[in-house]
Design an enzyme around this catalytic site. Structure first.
Site, PDB file in Angstrom:
ATOM      1  N   ASP A  22       5.509   6.606  16.670  1.00 47.02           N
ATOM      2  CA  ASP A  22       4.253   6.172  15.630  1.00 47.02           C
ATOM      3  C   ASP A  22       4.128   4.457  15.653  1.00 47.02           C
ATOM      4  O   ASP A  22       5.439   3.733  15.496  1.00 47.02           O
ATOM      5  CB  ASP A  22       4.687   6.337  14.274  1.00 47.02           C
ATOM      6  CG  ASP A  22       3.579   6.049  13.071  1.00 47.02           C
ATOM      7  OD1 ASP A  22       2.468   5.324  13.507  1.00 47.02           O
ATOM      8  OD2 ASP A  22       3.552   6.435  11.836  1.00 47.02           O
ATOM      9  N   SER A  31      11.266   0.100  16.002  1.00 44.47           N
ATOM     10  CA  SER A  31      10.338   0.715  14.776  1.00 44.47           C
ATOM     11  C   SER A  31       9.265   1.745  15.358  1.00 44.47           C
ATOM     12  O   SER A  31       8.976   2.496  14.567  1.00 44.47           O
ATOM     13  CB  SER A  31       9.598  -0.530  14.061  1.00 44.47           C
ATOM     14  OG  SER A  31       8.475  -1.097  14.935  1.00 44.47           O
ATOM     15  N   ASN A  66       0.787  -1.202  -0.147  1.00 42.77           N
ATOM     16  CA  ASN A  66      -0.092  -0.061   0.081  1.00 42.77           C
ATOM     17  C   ASN A  66       0.765   1.284   0.065  1.00 42.77           C
ATOM     18  O   ASN A  66       2.054   1.259   0.443  1.00 42.77           O
ATOM     19  CB  ASN A  66      -0.766   0.075   1.260  1.00 42.77           C
ATOM     20  CG  ASN A  66      -2.169  -0.901   1.269  1.00 42.77           C
ATOM     21  OD1 ASN A  66      -2.512  -1.436   0.341  1.00 42.77           O
ATOM     22  ND2 ASN A  66      -2.253  -1.427   2.441  1.00 42.77           N
ATOM     23  N   GLY A 124       2.086  -6.660   3.960  1.00 39.86           N
ATOM     24  CA  GLY A 124       2.941  -7.418   3.133  1.00 39.86           C
ATOM     25  C   GLY A 124       4.204  -7.109   2.985  1.00 39.86           C
ATOM     26  O   GLY A 124       5.407  -7.633   3.312  1.00 39.86           O
ATOM     27  N   ALA A 125       4.140  -5.811   2.353  1.00 39.37           N
ATOM     28  CA  ALA A 125       5.202  -4.988   1.938  1.00 39.37           C
ATOM     29  C   ALA A 125       6.175  -4.760   3.181  1.00 39.37           C
ATOM     30  O   ALA A 125       7.443  -4.936   3.136  1.00 39.37           O
ATOM     31  CB  ALA A 125       4.977  -3.701   1.280  1.00 39.37           C
ATOM     32  N   ASN A 140      -2.337  -9.905  17.539  1.00 38.74           N
ATOM     33  CA  ASN A 140      -2.268  -9.110  18.770  1.00 38.74           C
ATOM     34  C   ASN A 140      -3.663  -9.595  19.498  1.00 38.74           C
ATOM     35  O   ASN A 140      -4.466 -10.367  19.163  1.00 38.74           O
ATOM     36  CB  ASN A 140      -2.240  -7.767  18.076  1.00 38.74           C
ATOM     37  CG  ASN A 140      -3.563  -7.259  17.510  1.00 38.74           C
ATOM     38  OD1 ASN A 140      -4.715  -7.906  17.593  1.00 38.74           O
ATOM     39  ND2 ASN A 140      -3.346  -6.065  16.697  1.00 38.74           N
ATOM     40  N   THR A 160       1.071 -10.864  20.595  1.00 38.87           N
ATOM     41  CA  THR A 160       2.084  -9.660  20.680  1.00 38.87           C
ATOM     42  C   THR A 160       1.136  -8.593  21.710  1.00 38.87           C
ATOM     43  O   THR A 160      -0.174  -8.775  21.264  1.00 38.87           O
ATOM     44  CB  THR A 160       2.187  -8.814  19.326  1.00 38.87           C
ATOM     45  OG1 THR A 160       1.138  -8.468  18.731  1.00 38.87           O
ATOM     46  CG2 THR A 160       3.309  -9.672  18.556  1.00 38.87           C
ATOM     47  N   ASP A 167       4.038  -5.571  12.166  1.00 38.04           N
ATOM     48  CA  ASP A 167       4.633  -5.974  10.794  1.00 38.04           C
ATOM     49  C   ASP A 167       6.214  -6.172  11.108  1.00 38.04           C
ATOM     50  O   ASP A 167       6.730  -7.179  10.676  1.00 38.04           O
ATOM     51  CB  ASP A 167       4.245  -5.055   9.653  1.00 38.04           C
ATOM     52  CG  ASP A 167       2.907  -5.000   9.328  1.00 38.04           C
ATOM     53  OD1 ASP A 167       2.287  -5.709   9.608  1.00 38.04           O
ATOM     54  OD2 ASP A 167       2.414  -3.846   8.881  1.00 38.04           O
ATOM     55  N   GLY A 227       1.767  -5.334  22.580  1.00 35.80           N
ATOM     56  CA  GLY A 227       2.306  -4.007  22.676  1.00 35.80           C
ATOM     57  C   GLY A 227       3.203  -3.749  23.491  1.00 35.80           C
ATOM     58  O   GLY A 227       4.219  -4.409  23.473  1.00 35.80           O
TER      59      GLY A 227
HETATM   60  O1  RIB Z   1       0.134  -2.581   9.839  1.00 34.53           O
HETATM   61  C1  RIB Z   1       0.135  -1.435   9.261  1.00 34.53           C
HETATM   62  C2  RIB Z   1      -0.125  -1.163   7.809  1.00 34.53           C
HETATM   63  O2  RIB Z   1      -1.377  -1.479   7.709  1.00 34.53           O
HETATM   64  C3  RIB Z   1       0.190   0.154   7.017  1.00 34.53           C
HETATM   65  O3  RIB Z   1       1.457   0.386   6.432  1.00 34.53           O
HETATM   66  C4  RIB Z   1      -0.854  -0.077   6.018  1.00 34.53           C
HETATM   67  O4  RIB Z   1      -0.859   0.119   4.639  1.00 34.53           O
HETATM   68  C5  RIB Z   1      -1.942  -1.393   6.448  1.00 34.53           C
HETATM   69  O5  RIB Z   1      -1.881  -2.067   5.674  1.00 34.53           O
END
Ligand code: RIB
Length: 297
Positions: A243, A279, A11, A41-42, A180, A217, A249, A219
């Site tokens: 943030d 992160s 995304n 995924g990314a 989570n 997880t 992820d 937090g």
């Molecule tokens: O987990 C965070 C991600 O969730 C964001 O990067 C957003 O694109 C959504 O997929």
């Protein structure tokens, strides 16, 4: 040493920073608007590659500038994007994210090209590879991917996010499930009191059959791995949160990277927990993944 094949969403994150997130029907003023790489995924693929583990991403973007920029970012971060398709019929996936002063967020995802993501079978798997996916792509595409993994002796890792029902046929293909507390509540259907570790353990054990591992997880409290005969807990470091977007992820991708290198689950949890703590001290999701060197130091 195996590789990690991530099958998942890519995304562009459109992020509004604000002091306080709006309540229903309310408008608030933001302080900045950012466009950053994201998608579960990314993000997980970047976390894997940042841990210096070979990573191939299977997914889809639109034929648009956002898609081109995301592929360039992923390549820069050493993710193999050979198997990311460019789709003519849909735009690149977008996530609209509101982040408040405490680093917490709300996210709306418009999947776009992610709805066209599919595993063509072109990536070859070897025993010991890790296959990793989530619920931001069409859920019906996941079982055939994991069936290929099972046949090849791979470790199938599922991160069921965003939460959706987990069919028994899919659950039977999962070796490690990472989720989570709110996802655990939604998927297990068992009452979970976040302050009661035993209720988390019981809910996790009800989720998957056989010898599978469930990692929850927690937090800023860390994470717990639940196996049929034992539990392993790791505690999170205290950090200044900027943030939290993408922290889960980071944890999942880092854990998968460690499992592909054959590290025991306790070491994998410890590494993933440290990576996720770093992160959250950075803005955004994809760009916030720490390098192996940063985690080890
Ligand atoms: O987990 C965070 C991600 O969730 C964001 O990067 C957003 O694109 C959504 O997929």
């Amino acid at each position: 040493m195996g590789k990690v094949a991530v099958f998942g969403a890519i995304n562009q994150d459109v992020i509004a920073l604000c002091e306080r997130r709006p309540r229903a029907g309310e408008t608030v003023l933001g302080s900045a608007l950012l466009h950053l790489p994201g998608g579960v995924g990314a993000n997980q693929a970047v976390a894997v590659a940042s841990a210096e583990t070979e990573c191939v991403l299977i997914g889809a973007v639109g034929d648009d500038p956002a898609g081109t920029q995301l592929i360039a970012f992923l390549n820069e971060r050493d993710v193999d994007t050979t198997h990311v398709r460019t789709i003519d019929d849909a735009p690149t996936g977008t996530a609209i994210i509101v982040v408040d002063a405490s680093g917490e967020n709300n996210i709306v995802i418009v999947p776009g090209a992610n709805n066209y993501a599919s595993d063509s079978g072109a990536v070859e798997f070897q025993a010991g590879d890790v296959l990793l996916t989530q619920f931001e792509i069409r859920i019906e595409t996941i079982a055939p991917f994991f069936e290929r993994g099972r046949r090849s002796g791979c470790i199938n890792v599922l991160n069921p996010s965003p939460a959706a029902p987990l069919a028994p046929e899919l659950a039977a293909l999962v070796d490690v499930c990472v989720l989570n507390e709110s996802e655990l509540k939604a998927l297990s259907g068992v009452p979970v009191d976040v302050n009661d570790e035993q209720s988390i353990i019981q809910a996790a054990r009800s989720l998957l059959p056989g010898n599978a591992t469930v990692v929850v997880t927690l937090g800023d409290r860390g994470a717990i791995a639940i196996q049929p005969d034992r539990e392993i807990t790791v505690h999170a470091a205290k950090v200044d949160v900027v943030d939290t977007t993408g922290a889960g992820d980071c944890f999942v991708g880092s854990l998968a990277a460690c499992l592909a290198t054959g590290r025991p689950i306790r070491d994998a949890l410890d590494y993933a927990n440290r990576a996720a703590a770093i992160s959250v001290t950075r803005q955004g999701a994809g760009p916030s993944m720490p390098t192996r060197k940063e985690v080890l130091s």
